[in-house]
Design an enzyme around this catalytic site. Structure first.
Site, PDB file in Angstrom:
ATOM      1  CG  ASN A  22      -1.919  -1.149   1.136  1.00 27.23           C
ATOM      2  OD1 ASN A  22      -2.041  -1.777   0.088  1.00 27.23           O
ATOM      3  ND2 ASN A  22      -2.584  -1.434   2.228  1.00 27.23           N
ATOM      4  CB  VAL A  23       1.179   3.973  -2.240  1.00 27.55           C
ATOM      5  CG1 VAL A  23       2.002   2.967  -3.046  1.00 27.55           C
ATOM      6  CG2 VAL A  23      -0.205   4.143  -2.884  1.00 27.55           C
ATOM      7  CG  ASP A  24      -2.916   3.376   2.489  1.00 27.13           C
ATOM      8  OD1 ASP A  24      -2.065   3.117   3.362  1.00 27.13           O
ATOM      9  OD2 ASP A  24      -3.829   2.581   2.181  1.00 27.13           O
TER      10      ASP A  24
ATOM     11  CB  CYS B 211      16.685  19.429 -12.616  1.00 29.75           C
ATOM     12  SG  CYS B 211      15.374  18.201 -12.651  1.00 29.75           S
TER      13      CYS B 211
ATOM     14  CB  CYS C  85      17.336  15.453 -10.567  1.00 29.48           C
ATOM     15  SG  CYS C  85      16.295  16.464  -9.482  1.00 29.48           S
TER      16      CYS C  85
ATOM     17  N   GLY D 207      -5.590  -8.954   2.597  1.00 35.78           N
ATOM     18  CA  GLY D 207      -6.194  -7.942   1.722  1.00 35.78           C
ATOM     19  C   GLY D 207      -5.423  -7.698   0.444  1.00 35.78           C
TER      20      GLY D 207
ATOM     21  CG  HIS E 279       4.015  -1.511  -4.595  1.00 38.92           C
ATOM     22  ND1 HIS E 279       2.834  -2.184  -4.807  1.00 38.92           N
ATOM     23  CD2 HIS E 279       4.982  -2.344  -5.030  1.00 38.92           C
ATOM     24  CE1 HIS E 279       3.092  -3.367  -5.334  1.00 38.92           C
ATOM     25  NE2 HIS E 279       4.378  -3.497  -5.473  1.00 38.92           N
TER      26      HIS E 279
ATOM     27  CB  SER F 184      -5.728  -9.396  -5.846  1.00 39.89           C
ATOM     28  OG  SER F 184      -4.706  -8.547  -6.324  1.00 39.89           O
TER      29      SER F 184
HETATM   30  P1  OAD Z   1      -6.056  -5.366  -5.278  1.00 38.63           P
HETATM   31  O1  OAD Z   1      -7.036  -4.265  -5.566  1.00 38.63           O
HETATM   32  O2  OAD Z   1      -5.506  -6.149  -6.406  1.00 38.63           O
HETATM   33  O3  OAD Z   1      -6.704  -6.418  -4.280  1.00 38.63           O
HETATM   34  C1  OAD Z   1      -7.368  -6.044  -3.105  1.00 38.63           C
HETATM   35  C2  OAD Z   1      -7.751  -7.302  -2.368  1.00 38.63           C
HETATM   36  O4  OAD Z   1      -8.351  -6.917  -1.145  1.00 38.63           O
HETATM   37  C3  OAD Z   1      -8.763  -8.186  -3.110  1.00 38.63           C
HETATM   38  O5  OAD Z   1      -8.260  -9.513  -3.102  1.00 38.63           O
HETATM   39  C4  OAD Z   1     -10.038  -8.072  -2.263  1.00 38.63           C
HETATM   40  O6  OAD Z   1     -10.763  -9.291  -2.226  1.00 38.63           O
HETATM   41  C5  OAD Z   1      -9.468  -7.754  -0.901  1.00 38.63           C
HETATM   42  N1  OAD Z   1     -10.370  -6.984  -0.019  1.00 38.63           N
HETATM   43  C6  OAD Z   1     -11.232  -5.994  -0.338  1.00 38.63           C
HETATM   44  N2  OAD Z   1     -11.818  -5.494   0.757  1.00 38.63           N
HETATM   45  C7  OAD Z   1     -11.309  -6.172   1.819  1.00 38.63           C
HETATM   46  C8  OAD Z   1     -11.501  -6.115   3.237  1.00 38.63           C
HETATM   47  N3  OAD Z   1     -12.333  -5.236   3.804  1.00 38.63           N
HETATM   48  N4  OAD Z   1     -10.804  -6.996   4.010  1.00 38.63           N
HETATM   49  C9  OAD Z   1      -9.972  -7.889   3.460  1.00 38.63           C
HETATM   50  N5  OAD Z   1      -9.732  -7.972   2.136  1.00 38.63           N
HETATM   51  C10 OAD Z   1     -10.390  -7.136   1.321  1.00 38.63           C
HETATM   52  O7  OAD Z   1      -4.891  -4.713  -4.417  1.00 38.63           O
HETATM   53  P2  OAD Z   1      -3.439  -5.247  -4.116  1.00 38.63           P
HETATM   54  O8  OAD Z   1      -3.384  -6.721  -3.999  1.00 38.63           O
HETATM   55  O9  OAD Z   1      -2.915  -4.422  -2.994  1.00 38.63           O
HETATM   56  O10 OAD Z   1       0.772  -1.481  -7.023  1.00 38.63           O
HETATM   57  O11 OAD Z   1      -2.677  -4.820  -5.433  1.00 38.63           O
HETATM   58  C11 OAD Z   1      -1.310  -5.035  -5.486  1.00 38.63           C
HETATM   59  C12 OAD Z   1      -0.640  -3.975  -6.262  1.00 38.63           C
HETATM   60  O12 OAD Z   1      -1.182  -3.977  -7.580  1.00 38.63           O
HETATM   61  C13 OAD Z   1      -0.930  -2.555  -5.806  1.00 38.63           C
HETATM   62  O13 OAD Z   1      -0.100  -2.178  -4.731  1.00 38.63           O
HETATM   63  C14 OAD Z   1      -0.608  -1.769  -7.042  1.00 38.63           C
HETATM   64  C15 OAD Z   1      -0.852  -2.759  -8.178  1.00 38.63           C
HETATM   65  O14 OAD Z   1       0.293  -3.027  -8.873  1.00 38.63           O
HETATM   66  C16 OAD Z   1       1.150  -0.249  -7.445  1.00 38.63           C
HETATM   67  O15 OAD Z   1       0.391   0.637  -7.769  1.00 38.63           O
HETATM   68  C17 OAD Z   1       2.607  -0.062  -7.468  1.00 38.63           C
END
Ligand code: OAD
Length: 245
Positions: A103-105, A151, A131, A188, A120, A190
């Site tokens: 997460n980036v938040d 720059c 730069c 949480g 990330h 995917s």
């Molecule tokens: P995704 O949006 O791919 O997946 C979010 C996951 O959270 C899904 O599997 C949902 O089922 C699950 N989910 C949703 N609500 C939930 C809750 N309340 N409790 C538990 N699980 C829940 O997000 P990421 O897996 O984080 O990178 O995606 C990975 C990376 O993909 C991101 O960081 C992004 C992208 O590349 C960058 O932007 C660099």
């Protein structure tokens, strides 16, 4: 009320080393959209995977800047939820605890977790695309993408885009933590983006017990020891209470 298997409760109580990987799902209950959720409003017509790339920034920098400015506003307005706070408690109980996040938040920091590997980057920070200098202040609502004071290069969010490499030290530390832990949590996420997704497999190959907490089953689910499907903001606090409460 969730009943957790006694062998998991026992294992966690005794665990000296744990690693946790989180994804966008843990922030969903803080009101932030997950990465692959349908987008809202103006952004409905764009796929996140097509905006989060160096190529998109090179060809349509303002569009990419505006998308991140919109997400930055959401992140700035968000507060950690019970899932983030449960991980702060877990860190206090497990002597060697590493929190790895995609997460980036910045919500894990805000909640009070200490040892965090941000694979990330962090959307709240902005740096020069030429730069690399970090910007202290910039205007979000300009006609053009703001520029670096040093720059004159275009500013960009301090996040890792598709096709870019992850910060090496953070990634190496994450792999080490996954290989050395006794329990690995995938929460949480995917589990479709490498190399973060491979961490659970690395942990398992070294003998760790792998636990998944996710709203839905994922490609990782068949390979975990324990899977809990539901909201991390509900499951994690209950788990922490059952084990250490
Ligand atoms: P995704 O949006 O791919 O997946 C979010 C996951 O959270 C899904 O599997 C949902 O089922 C699950 N989910 C949703 N609500 C939930 C809750 N309340 N409790 C538990 N699980 C829940 O997000 P990421 O897996 O984080 O990178 O995606 C990975 C990376 O993909 C991101 O960081 C992004 C992208 O590349 C960058 O932007 C660099």
């Amino acid at each position: 009320m969730i009943t957790f298997p006694p062998e998991l409760v026992h294992l966690l109580r005794k665990a000296a080393r744990a690693a946790v990987l989180t994804g966008a799902g843990i922030s969903q209950e803080s009101g932030l959209r997950t990465f692959r959720d349908a987008q809202a409003g103006l952004w409905v017509q764009y796929r996140p995977e097509e905006l989060a790339t160096p190529r998109a920034f090179a060809s349509t920098p303002k569009l990419v800047w505006d998308w991140y400015a919109h997400r930055r506003r959401a992140a700035r307005g968000a507060q950690p939820n019970a899932g983030h706070y449960a991980l702060v408690e877990m860190e206090k109980k497990v002597p060697n605890f590493t929190l790895i996040t995609q997460n980036v938040d910045g919500l894990h920091h805000l909640a009070g977790s200490k040892k965090i590997l941000e694979l990330h980057g962090n959307i709240l920070n902005v740096r020069c695309s030429q730069c690399g200098t970090f910007a202290d202040d910039w205007s979000e609502e300009t006609e053009e993408v703001p520029r670096c004071k040093k720059c004159n290069g275009l500013l960009r969010p301090n996040v890792v885009w598709f096709e870019e490499s992850l910060p090496r030290e953070q990634l190496e530390a994450a792999v080490r933590a996954a290989r050395n832990c006794q329990v690995f949590f995938s929460i949480g996420t995917s589990g479709v983006v490498q190399p973060a997704a491979a961490l659970a497999h690395a942990a398992r190959n070294e003998g760790a017990v792998v636990v998944e907490i996710n709203a839905d089953p994922t490609p990782l689910t068949p390979n975990v020891d324990f899977a809990f499907h539901g909201k991390s903001g509900e499951i994690l606090p209950e788990l922490v209470k059952t084990v250490w409460g």
